[in-house]
Design a protein around this motif. Structure first.
Motif, PDB file in Angstrom:
ATOM      1  N   UNK A 177       0.253   3.179  -9.042  1.00 32.41           N
ATOM      2  CA  UNK A 177      -0.045   2.783 -10.425  1.00 32.41           C
ATOM      3  C   UNK A 177      -1.369   2.028 -10.492  1.00 32.41           C
ATOM      4  N   UNK A 178      -1.607   1.141  -9.548  1.00 25.55           N
ATOM      5  CA  UNK A 178      -2.847   0.370  -9.532  1.00 25.55           C
ATOM      6  C   UNK A 178      -4.054   1.292  -9.459  1.00 25.55           C
ATOM      7  N   UNK A 179      -3.996   2.276  -8.591  1.00 25.80           N
ATOM      8  CA  UNK A 179      -5.129   3.188  -8.427  1.00 25.80           C
ATOM      9  C   UNK A 179      -5.337   4.041  -9.670  1.00 25.80           C
ATOM     10  N   UNK A 180      -4.241   4.507 -10.278  1.00 29.50           N
ATOM     11  CA  UNK A 180      -4.383   5.308 -11.498  1.00 29.50           C
ATOM     12  C   UNK A 180      -4.894   4.443 -12.645  1.00 29.50           C
ATOM     13  N   UNK A 181      -4.450   3.190 -12.698  1.00 32.08           N
ATOM     14  CA  UNK A 181      -4.928   2.259 -13.721  1.00 32.08           C
ATOM     15  C   UNK A 181      -6.423   2.040 -13.580  1.00 32.08           C
ATOM     16  N   UNK A 182      -6.902   1.868 -12.363  1.00 30.90           N
ATOM     17  CA  UNK A 182      -8.337   1.677 -12.138  1.00 30.90           C
ATOM     18  C   UNK A 182      -9.133   2.921 -12.514  1.00 30.90           C
ATOM     19  N   UNK A 183      -8.576   4.106 -12.272  1.00 30.80           N
ATOM     20  CA  UNK A 183      -9.279   5.327 -12.678  1.00 30.80           C
ATOM     21  C   UNK A 183      -9.433   5.373 -14.197  1.00 30.80           C
ATOM     22  N   UNK A 184      -8.369   5.028 -14.915  1.00 29.65           N
ATOM     23  CA  UNK A 184      -8.431   4.996 -16.376  1.00 29.65           C
ATOM     24  C   UNK A 184      -9.414   3.931 -16.856  1.00 29.65           C
ATOM     25  N   UNK A 185      -9.380   2.757 -16.216  1.00 28.52           N
ATOM     26  CA  UNK A 185     -10.310   1.683 -16.574  1.00 28.52           C
ATOM     27  C   UNK A 185     -11.753   2.143 -16.410  1.00 28.52           C
ATOM     28  N   UNK A 238       0.799  -1.226   0.000  1.00 31.27           N
ATOM     29  CA  UNK A 238       0.000   0.000   0.000  1.00 31.27           C
ATOM     30  C   UNK A 238       0.835   1.280   0.000  1.00 31.27           C
ATOM     31  N   UNK A 239       2.115   1.185   0.295  1.00 37.58           N
ATOM     32  CA  UNK A 239       2.961   2.382   0.299  1.00 37.58           C
ATOM     33  C   UNK A 239       3.934   2.401  -0.878  1.00 37.58           C
ATOM     34  N   UNK A 240       3.640   1.614  -1.910  1.00 40.04           N
ATOM     35  CA  UNK A 240       4.583   1.469  -3.020  1.00 40.04           C
ATOM     36  C   UNK A 240       4.143   2.264  -4.252  1.00 40.04           C
ATOM     37  N   UNK A 241       5.082   2.437  -5.183  1.00 42.12           N
ATOM     38  CA  UNK A 241       4.753   3.069  -6.459  1.00 42.12           C
ATOM     39  C   UNK A 241       3.775   2.209  -7.249  1.00 42.12           C
ATOM     40  N   UNK A 242       3.887   0.902  -7.087  1.00 40.97           N
ATOM     41  CA  UNK A 242       2.988  -0.001  -7.812  1.00 40.97           C
ATOM     42  C   UNK A 242       1.548   0.141  -7.309  1.00 40.97           C
ATOM     43  N   UNK A 255      -9.335 -10.159   9.676  1.00 39.15           N
ATOM     44  CA  UNK A 255      -8.554  -9.432  10.688  1.00 39.15           C
ATOM     45  C   UNK A 255      -7.076  -9.434  10.311  1.00 39.15           C
ATOM     46  N   UNK A 256      -6.582 -10.592   9.897  1.00 39.72           N
ATOM     47  CA  UNK A 256      -5.179 -10.711   9.509  1.00 39.72           C
ATOM     48  C   UNK A 256      -4.871  -9.846   8.286  1.00 39.72           C
ATOM     49  N   UNK A 257      -5.814  -9.735   7.371  1.00 40.70           N
ATOM     50  CA  UNK A 257      -5.590  -9.023   6.123  1.00 40.70           C
ATOM     51  C   UNK A 257      -5.938  -7.535   6.196  1.00 40.70           C
ATOM     52  N   UNK A 258      -6.521  -7.095   7.269  1.00 41.66           N
ATOM     53  CA  UNK A 258      -7.028  -5.725   7.343  1.00 41.66           C
ATOM     54  C   UNK A 258      -5.963  -4.689   6.944  1.00 41.66           C
ATOM     55  N   UNK A 259      -6.325  -3.812   6.014  1.00 40.81           N
ATOM     56  CA  UNK A 259      -5.437  -2.739   5.586  1.00 40.81           C
ATOM     57  C   UNK A 259      -4.358  -3.139   4.610  1.00 40.81           C
ATOM     58  N   UNK A 260      -4.254  -4.423   4.295  1.00 46.81           N
ATOM     59  CA  UNK A 260      -3.191  -4.893   3.410  1.00 46.81           C
ATOM     60  C   UNK A 260      -3.590  -4.771   1.940  1.00 46.81           C
ATOM     61  N   UNK A 261      -2.605  -5.011   1.085  1.00 47.68           N
ATOM     62  CA  UNK A 261      -2.849  -5.017  -0.340  1.00 47.68           C
ATOM     63  C   UNK A 261      -3.921  -6.047  -0.686  1.00 47.68           C
ATOM     64  N   UNK A 262      -4.727  -5.747  -1.672  1.00 50.92           N
ATOM     65  CA  UNK A 262      -5.855  -6.538  -2.176  1.00 50.92           C
ATOM     66  C   UNK A 262      -7.145  -6.291  -1.399  1.00 50.92           C
ATOM     67  N   UNK A 263      -7.045  -5.725  -0.206  1.00 55.76           N
ATOM     68  CA  UNK A 263      -8.251  -5.469   0.583  1.00 55.76           C
ATOM     69  C   UNK A 263      -8.294  -4.049   1.143  1.00 55.76           C
TER      70      UNK A 263
END
Length: 259
Positions: free
Chosen positions: A122-130, A115-119, A163-171
């Protein structure tokens, strides 16, 4: 009509698995992600031999998507128009649907890494374009389905351990909001149109016996325009291929539509 999506995690490695699956499950269109093949290395002949056509865009080592279909597709678009991106993640085709047509879009959405990466950015900008492009596609076609590996679990029920995944990538909240923006265009999650068994997932990590423990996520989706919802009679996850030797870490998702 049956539409399916499957991230095969290397078509070169799993071509025979895909061919065998199509023989047992002769769907009308199969959207594949992570081909991991150069465009000119796509095994078109193998699909032609079993009565299928294909539209694809390839990339060496990474990414790559294809729509394998009983009928030839037209109005083919590769990648998101107006969004400059060397990564091959989208292919769209128009197929017959009764006496009308259906727009079938195959998408391999970015993972985002962390969640703190350049990728992640990119994912969020890609989704906006999509989302912007899908609004145009939906305005141009009566029936639209977007199938693929979205790399987003929409809700906690789609996560083996929220609970384990909370706040992580993909969720993460921003990722889920990005998927919701797509849905807000008037798309519906075919899987959730029906009562489903609890702990239904489409991806399981290779590590730590993820599949045996059913420690998975539901990140592969078939989204349908509202016009297709009355036509949808079922949507299932086929876990069978995940139990094969040398499997993809994803399982196919199949939606059935009454024409």
């Amino acid at each position: 009509m049956q539409l399916a999506t499957w991230n095969v995690n290397s078509l070169k490695v799993r071509l025979q698995q895909v061919l065998d699956w199509l023989e047992a499950n002769p769907v009308d269109a199969l959207c594949l992600q992570e081909l991991k093949l150069d465009h000119d290395k796509f095994p078109l002949g193998a699909f032609t031999e079993i009565g299928y056509h294909a539209a694809w865009t390839g990339q060496k080592t990474y990414n790559g998507v294809a729509v394998i279909s009983r009928q030839p597709g037209d109005q083919i678009i590769r990648n998101i128009p107006g969004f400059e991106d060397p990564q091959q993640r989208v292919v769209a085709v128009t197929l017959p649907f009764g006496d009308q047509t259906i727009r079938v879009i195959c998408a391999y959405c970015p993972n985002g890494q962390a969640v703190d990466s350049e990728k992640y950015a990119y994912k969020l900008s890609w989704f906006r374009a999509l989302t912007q492009w899908l609004a145009q596609e939906k305005a141009s076609h009566q029936y639209v389905s977007i199938l693929g590996d979205y790399n987003i679990a929409p809700a906690d029920e789609d996560v083996h351990d929220p609970v384990k995944w909370e706040g992580q990538i993909l969720v993460s909240p921003l990722e889920r909001a990005a998927l919701k923006a797509v849905m807000d265009l008037g798309f519906h999650d075919a899987f959730r149109l029906f009562e489903q068994p609890p702990k239904s997932f489409s991806w399981w990590d290779y590590r730590m016996n993820g599949f045996k423990r059913n420690a998975g996520l539901r990140i592969d989706h078939v989204l349908l325009s509202g016009s297709l919802v009355p036509h949808c009679t079922a949507c299932i996850i086929d876990k069978g291929p995940r139990g094969l030797e040398q499997p993809s870490d994803h399982a196919p998702v199949i939606a059935s539509l009454k024409v």
